[in-house]
Motif scaffolding. Sequence first.
Motif, PDB file in Angstrom:
ATOM      1  N   ARG A 254       0.866  -1.172   0.000  1.00 18.19           N
ATOM      2  CA  ARG A 254       0.000   0.000   0.000  1.00 18.19           C
ATOM      3  C   ARG A 254       0.909   1.230   0.000  1.00 18.19           C
ATOM      4  NH1 ARG A 254      -2.855   0.423   6.017  1.00 18.19           N
ATOM      5  NH2 ARG A 254      -0.949   0.315   7.304  1.00 18.19           N
ATOM      6  N   PRO A 255       0.477   2.329  -0.580  1.00 17.57           N
ATOM      7  CA  PRO A 255       1.338   3.515  -0.635  1.00 17.57           C
ATOM      8  C   PRO A 255       1.300   4.290   0.673  1.00 17.57           C
ATOM      9  CG  PRO A 255      -0.737   3.944  -1.767  1.00 17.57           C
ATOM     10  CD  PRO A 255      -0.780   2.511  -1.325  1.00 17.57           C
ATOM     11  N   TYR A 285      -3.136  -5.054  -3.965  1.00 16.48           N
ATOM     12  CA  TYR A 285      -2.768  -3.732  -3.468  1.00 16.48           C
ATOM     13  C   TYR A 285      -3.969  -3.106  -2.770  1.00 16.48           C
ATOM     14  CZ  TYR A 285       0.989  -4.578  -6.769  1.00 16.48           C
ATOM     15  OH  TYR A 285       2.033  -5.155  -7.443  1.00 16.48           O
ATOM     16  N   ASN A 287      -5.176   0.682  -0.199  1.00 17.98           N
ATOM     17  CA  ASN A 287      -4.863   2.061   0.166  1.00 17.98           C
ATOM     18  C   ASN A 287      -4.514   2.163   1.637  1.00 17.98           C
ATOM     19  OD1 ASN A 287      -5.596   2.810  -2.459  1.00 17.98           O
ATOM     20  ND2 ASN A 287      -7.708   3.262  -1.853  1.00 17.98           N
ATOM     21  N   TRP A 294      -4.022   3.734  -4.456  1.00 16.62           N
ATOM     22  CA  TRP A 294      -2.849   3.020  -4.957  1.00 16.62           C
ATOM     23  C   TRP A 294      -2.771   3.052  -6.480  1.00 16.62           C
ATOM     24  CZ3 TRP A 294      -2.925  -0.924  -8.399  1.00 16.62           C
ATOM     25  CH2 TRP A 294      -4.121  -1.626  -8.574  1.00 16.62           C
ATOM     26  N   MET A 297      -0.357   5.475  -7.992  1.00 18.52           N
ATOM     27  CA  MET A 297       1.043   5.359  -7.589  1.00 18.52           C
ATOM     28  C   MET A 297       1.837   4.569  -8.627  1.00 18.52           C
ATOM     29  SD  MET A 297       0.893   7.136  -4.924  1.00 18.52           S
ATOM     30  CE  MET A 297      -0.428   7.805  -3.907  1.00 18.52           C
ATOM     31  N   PHE A 299       3.162   1.589  -8.943  1.00 14.51           N
ATOM     32  CA  PHE A 299       3.208   0.180  -8.570  1.00 14.51           C
ATOM     33  C   PHE A 299       3.145  -0.655  -9.843  1.00 14.51           C
ATOM     34  CE2 PHE A 299       1.198   0.479  -4.028  1.00 14.51           C
ATOM     35  CZ  PHE A 299       2.277   1.239  -3.608  1.00 14.51           C
TER      36      PHE A 299
END
Length: 343
Positions: A254-255, A285, A287, A294, A297, A299
């Motif tokens: 997760r970011p 993934y 959040n 996410w 981002m 990823f």
Amino acid sequence: MRRRTLLTGIAGGLVAAGATPASADARRRVLHVRRGGSVQAAVDAVDGPGWTIVVHPGTYREVVSIPAEKGELTLRGASPDPRAAVIVFDRANGTPRPEGGTYGTAGSATFTSAAPGLTVRDLTLANDWLRADHPDITGTQAVAAYVTGDRGHFENVRLLAHQDTLFADTTALDAFDRQYYRHCHIEGDVDFVFGRARAVFESCRFHTLQRDVSFTPKGMVFAPSTARANPYGFLALRGRITSGAEDGAYKIARPWVPSYETTAWPSLVVRDTWIGPGIDAVAPYTNMREVYPWQTMRFREYGNSGPGAAVTVPENRPRLTEAEAALHTRRTYLGDWRPDGCP
């Protein structure tokens, strides 16, 4: 299995009272830490670049901090088995300080280094603080290693904790410090590899722990907080993601967009890696906060295998093209730095 019991079983019996604590060979710039000695005392004795500290088998229950001025230092176990020499302590974000306040996440770390050119080999770095032992503490992040400084190299190192095991960070918000981890074992449950460093994890094992909770996800492996100006964040390649929990209980990442750096643009590439069934393959993934989804981002995945890498919902698994994958290699991330002469 409780962490403290696990560590004692590995090396606790090797610590003997009355053993010679340390010795030095000034000509070779080598310090030895033996049973009953202190790793921190050896660090304090280093008086310039190029020293090596050899840690002999035993459990060293202490906090170790390597300041920036102790650059080009090597810290290694005397045995090639990283289980033989264990540096461990037990405090968390919310642990009260004697002088008031709490330690905070970074301050909870058993091992901290800001030194450039650091090499760590053949050791275990652990934080065995347990949530169950401290129900009154809500700040449960308990870091095993907090690493900043450019050119940090970890080889054959075990990093053990639960939440926030490895804090791979940089010395400043505008620094792109590089870190390289090879043949390392990193385990935990929540966000246990996190931070804003430009970090390469090659042939490493990421192991998710069982948690006695009723909800899922039980945790996430990665939580990068890469600066927007940094073209590269975390790169995991040719490794394994395994689990001690049930199938689908964990997310890959997760970011993390910190409140002190709201322009962060987290970056993570997982490639050529075996992903076990402990990862939710349908939605790998999630959040940390809904305001930073996410999907916005950096990823990406490429060339992964295993049940946790199955692509059932393509939009949930953004992948690199072949041309993009050529830009996400150890060499592009580390630039002109070649740890141990790696090509």
